[in-house]
Design an enzyme around this catalytic site. Structure first.
Site, mmCIF file in Angstrom:
data_model
loop_
_atom_site.group_PDB
_atom_site.id
_atom_site.type_symbol
_atom_site.label_atom_id
_atom_site.label_comp_id
_atom_site.label_asym_id
_atom_site.label_seq_id
_atom_site.Cartn_x
_atom_site.Cartn_y
_atom_site.Cartn_z
ATOM 1 N N THR A 109 0.806 -1.224 0.000
ATOM 2 C CA THR A 109 0.000 0.000 0.000
ATOM 3 C C THR A 109 0.839 1.273 0.000
ATOM 4 O OG1 THR A 109 -0.075 0.135 2.420
ATOM 5 C CG2 THR A 109 -1.752 -1.230 1.342
ATOM 6 N N ASP A 201 17.900 2.552 -1.367
ATOM 7 C CA ASP A 201 17.356 2.544 -0.015
ATOM 8 C C ASP A 201 18.436 3.024 0.948
ATOM 9 O OD1 ASP A 201 16.880 1.324 2.727
ATOM 10 O OD2 ASP A 201 14.995 0.822 1.749
#
Length: 210
Positions: A109, A201
């Protein structure tokens, strides 16, 4: 530069950021560069602190000298990558109070999930600086600021290394009273929510978990 967004274009900041972006930069070097660049960004995010004067004695005479006014700053690291910026800022303001907010991004999500929150007391009387290297979707950052405000924080600034336009817009919508200081606003987010061109990241690159 706007009231809501400051991009620190100092040559040292931009040079170090370029080195951090390179995919072959080692974990050790990435971590060191993040610490160095956080020093430089800290100068900008702490600009315009309230000042007062105090009476001191130099070796030659007495004088009224400038000093920071009010309660000690609060720094809030958004775990885990925020700790990379936190360490460098703490070196400049070692007396600051420190809090931690644990959020991870649900990969399906892209929404933040909270797992930890421990904040300093009396945030209403402190300048609070939230730190996280990446402002991507802005969902985690907005959620972290929600928690700081819920704990009483009123004077809040957000410090990041890199931002995406989507994250800047999300933060402006959710928290228009929270200025953002960053080294760069990149092009866009990819379908995984990563900043492009970005640097990957930040947590993985800082801790060697990629």
């Amino acid at each position: 530069m706007t009231d809501h967004l400051t991009i620190v274009d100092h040559p040292l900041v931009q040079h170090k950021l370029t080195l951090m972006r390179e995919k072959d930069t080692s974990t050790k070097t990435f971590r060191q560069l993040l610490r160095e660049i956080s020093h430089l960004l800290a100068y900008e995010v702490t600009r315009n602190l309230p000042m007062t004067t105090k009476e001191i004695e130099t070796p030659l005479c007495a004088m009224s000298a400038p000093a920071i006014e009010g309660k000690k700053l609060a720094l809030v690291s958004i775990l885990r990558a925020g700790n990379g910026l936190l360490d460098g800022v703490l070196e400049l303001v070692p007396a600051a109070r420190v809090g931690f907010i644990g959020l991870y991004r649900d990969e399906e999500t892209l929404q933040p999930v909270q797992y930890y929150c421990k904040l300093p007391s009396d945030l209403g009387n402190r300048l609070t600086i939230a730190v996280d290297p990446m402002l991507a979707t802005g969902n985690s950052s907005a959620a972290a600021v929600d928690l700081i405000k819920k704990a009483g924080g009123r004077n809040i600034r957000f410090l990041c290394l890199l931002a995406a336009p989507e994250g800047v817009a999300r933060m402006k919508e959710a928290h228009p009273d929270v200025p953002i200081v960053t080294a760069a606003v990149d092009n866009f987010l990819d379908d995984r929510g990563y900043i492009v061109p970005g640097l990957g990241d930040a947590g993985d690159r800082m801790y060697g978990t990629k």
